[in-house]
Design a protein around this motif. Structure first.
Motif, PDB file in Angstrom:
ATOM      1  N   ILE A  77       3.921  -0.427  -9.565  1.00  0.00           N
ATOM      2  CA  ILE A  77       3.701  -0.441  -8.220  1.00  0.00           C
ATOM      3  C   ILE A  77       2.347  -0.285  -7.591  1.00  0.00           C
ATOM      4  CG2 ILE A  77       4.519   0.928  -5.712  1.00  0.00           C
ATOM      5  CD1 ILE A  77       7.134   1.733  -7.128  1.00  0.00           C
ATOM      6  N   THR A  78       1.448   0.593  -7.892  1.00  0.00           N
ATOM      7  CA  THR A  78       0.043   0.491  -7.412  1.00  0.00           C
ATOM      8  C   THR A  78      -0.709  -0.616  -7.884  1.00  0.00           C
ATOM      9  OG1 THR A  78      -0.480   1.993  -9.360  1.00  0.00           O
ATOM     10  CG2 THR A  78       0.077   3.155  -7.570  1.00  0.00           C
ATOM     11  N   ARG A  79      -0.225  -1.516  -8.865  1.00  0.00           N
ATOM     12  CA  ARG A  79      -0.887  -2.607  -9.347  1.00  0.00           C
ATOM     13  C   ARG A  79      -0.537  -3.969  -8.187  1.00  0.00           C
ATOM     14  NH1 ARG A  79      -3.340  -5.846 -12.795  1.00  0.00           N
ATOM     15  NH2 ARG A  79      -2.287  -8.018 -13.288  1.00  0.00           N
ATOM     16  N   TRP A  80       0.715  -3.807  -7.912  1.00  0.00           N
ATOM     17  CA  TRP A  80       1.032  -4.765  -6.962  1.00  0.00           C
ATOM     18  C   TRP A  80       1.196  -4.516  -5.559  1.00  0.00           C
ATOM     19  CZ3 TRP A  80       0.459  -9.036  -9.517  1.00  0.00           C
ATOM     20  CH2 TRP A  80       0.652  -8.877 -10.995  1.00  0.00           C
ATOM     21  N   SER A  81       0.842  -3.299  -5.203  1.00  0.00           N
ATOM     22  CA  SER A  81       0.774  -2.668  -3.668  1.00  0.00           C
ATOM     23  C   SER A  81      -0.446  -1.865  -3.431  1.00  0.00           C
ATOM     24  CB  SER A  81       2.057  -2.277  -3.188  1.00  0.00           C
ATOM     25  OG  SER A  81       2.161  -0.866  -3.810  1.00  0.00           O
ATOM     26  N   ASN A  82      -0.778  -1.586  -2.116  1.00  0.00           N
ATOM     27  CA  ASN A  82      -1.605  -0.582  -1.904  1.00  0.00           C
ATOM     28  C   ASN A  82      -0.745   0.605  -1.413  1.00  0.00           C
ATOM     29  OD1 ASN A  82      -3.881  -1.930  -2.531  1.00  0.00           O
ATOM     30  ND2 ASN A  82      -3.687  -2.970  -0.404  1.00  0.00           N
ATOM     31  N   CYS A  83      -0.137   1.171  -2.518  1.00  0.00           N
ATOM     32  CA  CYS A  83       0.929   2.408  -2.165  1.00  0.00           C
ATOM     33  C   CYS A  83       0.472   3.336  -1.252  1.00  0.00           C
ATOM     34  CB  CYS A  83       1.661   2.707  -3.343  1.00  0.00           C
ATOM     35  SG  CYS A  83       3.219   3.996  -3.217  1.00  0.00           S
ATOM     36  N   SER A  84       1.188   3.842  -0.269  1.00  0.00           N
ATOM     37  CA  SER A  84       0.831   4.908   0.953  1.00  0.00           C
ATOM     38  C   SER A  84       1.604   6.087   0.741  1.00  0.00           C
ATOM     39  CB  SER A  84       0.819   4.498   2.336  1.00  0.00           C
ATOM     40  OG  SER A  84       2.277   3.840   2.601  1.00  0.00           O
ATOM     41  N   ILE A  85       2.433   6.076  -0.333  1.00  0.00           N
ATOM     42  CA  ILE A  85       3.252   7.274  -0.413  1.00  0.00           C
ATOM     43  C   ILE A  85       3.075   7.792  -1.847  1.00  0.00           C
ATOM     44  CG2 ILE A  85       4.952   6.610   1.255  1.00  0.00           C
ATOM     45  CD1 ILE A  85       6.709   5.381  -1.003  1.00  0.00           C
ATOM     46  N   GLY A  86       3.469   9.195  -1.898  1.00  0.00           N
ATOM     47  CA  GLY A  86       3.310   9.788  -3.368  1.00  0.00           C
ATOM     48  C   GLY A  86       3.982   9.455  -4.280  1.00  0.00           C
ATOM     49  N   GLU A  87       3.578   9.795  -5.566  1.00  0.00           N
ATOM     50  CA  GLU A  87       4.442   9.753  -6.905  1.00  0.00           C
ATOM     51  C   GLU A  87       5.747  10.273  -6.492  1.00  0.00           C
ATOM     52  OE1 GLU A  87       3.900  10.386 -11.443  1.00  0.00           O
ATOM     53  OE2 GLU A  87       2.244   9.255 -10.448  1.00  0.00           O
ATOM     54  N   ASP A  88       5.726  11.604  -6.133  1.00  0.00           N
ATOM     55  CA  ASP A  88       6.935  12.306  -5.962  1.00  0.00           C
ATOM     56  C   ASP A  88       8.045  11.447  -5.312  1.00  0.00           C
ATOM     57  OD1 ASP A  88       5.441  12.739  -3.656  1.00  0.00           O
ATOM     58  OD2 ASP A  88       5.619  14.835  -3.416  1.00  0.00           O
ATOM     59  N   ILE A  89       7.693  11.061  -4.223  1.00  0.00           N
ATOM     60  CA  ILE A  89       8.633  10.220  -3.581  1.00  0.00           C
ATOM     61  C   ILE A  89       9.111   9.099  -4.160  1.00  0.00           C
ATOM     62  CG2 ILE A  89       8.959   8.874  -1.370  1.00  0.00           C
ATOM     63  CD1 ILE A  89       7.124  10.783   0.239  1.00  0.00           C
ATOM     64  N   LEU A  90       8.146   8.456  -4.666  1.00  0.00           N
ATOM     65  CA  LEU A  90       8.609   7.379  -5.584  1.00  0.00           C
ATOM     66  C   LEU A  90       9.475   7.452  -6.800  1.00  0.00           C
ATOM     67  CD1 LEU A  90       5.259   5.379  -6.139  1.00  0.00           C
ATOM     68  CD2 LEU A  90       6.906   4.867  -4.531  1.00  0.00           C
ATOM     69  N   LYS A  91       9.417   8.857  -7.377  1.00  0.00           N
ATOM     70  CA  LYS A  91      10.321   9.167  -8.418  1.00  0.00           C
ATOM     71  C   LYS A  91      11.527   9.675  -7.815  1.00  0.00           C
ATOM     72  CE  LYS A  91       6.788  10.526 -11.662  1.00  0.00           C
ATOM     73  NZ  LYS A  91       6.340  11.612 -12.694  1.00  0.00           N
ATOM     74  N   GLU A  92      11.475  10.053  -6.615  1.00  0.00           N
ATOM     75  CA  GLU A  92      12.887  10.491  -6.009  1.00  0.00           C
ATOM     76  C   GLU A  92      13.751   9.327  -5.868  1.00  0.00           C
ATOM     77  OE1 GLU A  92      14.250  13.276  -5.031  1.00  0.00           O
ATOM     78  OE2 GLU A  92      12.983  15.021  -4.402  1.00  0.00           O
ATOM     79  N   LEU A  93      13.022   8.408  -5.351  1.00  0.00           N
ATOM     80  CA  LEU A  93      13.829   6.927  -4.787  1.00  0.00           C
ATOM     81  C   LEU A  93      14.070   5.780  -6.215  1.00  0.00           C
ATOM     82  CD1 LEU A  93      12.276   6.242  -1.407  1.00  0.00           C
ATOM     83  CD2 LEU A  93      14.058   7.497  -1.775  1.00  0.00           C
TER      84      LEU A  93
END
Length: 223
Positions: A77-93
């Motif tokens: 995700i961080t390769r294909w976007s400039n991610c503004s949310i934490g890894e903890d949220i990504l792992k939740e979703l």
């Protein structure tokens, strides 16, 4: 007529057997149809402009409507976007029935959603989707397998009008999907610390509660 490949989506062996044919088509600018964790979708390789255009043509899709991309793991995700949310949220979703709208990376094919500064990213809770993207080595553009404006499909019989327009159909049988056939919930995370629901889909209410109560994010969804 598309090449129909039966696949047991619960069997790693069956999934692995179908991947070479699907990847070969995608590498050449072709389009495949496949089950996800919600509904059936059509997919093309993100880096191949011809495949992206074929999706728009076969669906009769408005060229101004962006396509989401599907990754195989959170690290992409961080390769294909400039991610503004934490890894903890990504792992939740993720993996899950969500499309996260983030600021797009300059590494993405400029012919994917030209002029749009964001990109919707999915990691479906589907071993087939995840293994396909991992073997391909880059994301796929993914959208519902139907003519634009028509009902979404949970079996290949429900998108017969597209059979002659796609190159390969991965037939995993009926999707494990609720009767209302909702696709992924689309969540816009482009404003730091805030989110908005762009499309109500699977697990929407539970996710709004999670983001507001557990992570203290502000819901700015337009009423």
């Amino acid at each position: 007529m598309a090449n129909v490949i039966k696949v047991n989506t619960q069997s790693d062996e069956s999934i692995i057997e179908c991947l070479p044919a699907a990847c070969e088509v995608l590498d050449k600018g072709g389009v495949i149809a496949m089950p996800t964790d919600t509904i059936y979708g059509v997919a093309a390789k993100v880096s191949v402009t011809a495949g992206i255009q074929r999706i728009y043509n076969l669906k009769g899709r408005d060229q101004s409507k962006p396509l989401a991309i599907c990754c195989s793991d959170i690290s992409q995700i961080t390769r294909w976007s400039n991610c503004s949310i934490g890894e903890d949220i990504l792992k939740e979703l993720l993996p899950g029935p969500f499309t996260l709208i983030l600021e797009r990376s300059t590494k993405l094919n400029p012919d994917l959603n030209p002029g749009v500064q964001s990109v919707g990213i999915r990691i479906p809770d589907s071993a087939l989707c995840i293994k396909l993207v991992a073997q391909l080595g880059e994301p796929i553009a993914l959208t519902s397998a139907n003519i634009s404006g028509k009902s979404s499909a949970i079996s290949i019989e429900e998108f017969k009008e597209l059979w002659s327009e796609v190159d390969v159909i991965l037939d995993g049988g009926p999707c494990n999907q609720q009767e209302d056939r909702r696709g992924s919930t689309i969540i816009d995370f482009t404003v730091p610390g805030k989110f908005s629901i762009v499309r109500v889909g699977s697990l929407c209410d539970e996710t709004v509660k999670l983001l507001t109560e557990k992570y203290g994010m502000q819901n700015i969804t337009r009423q």
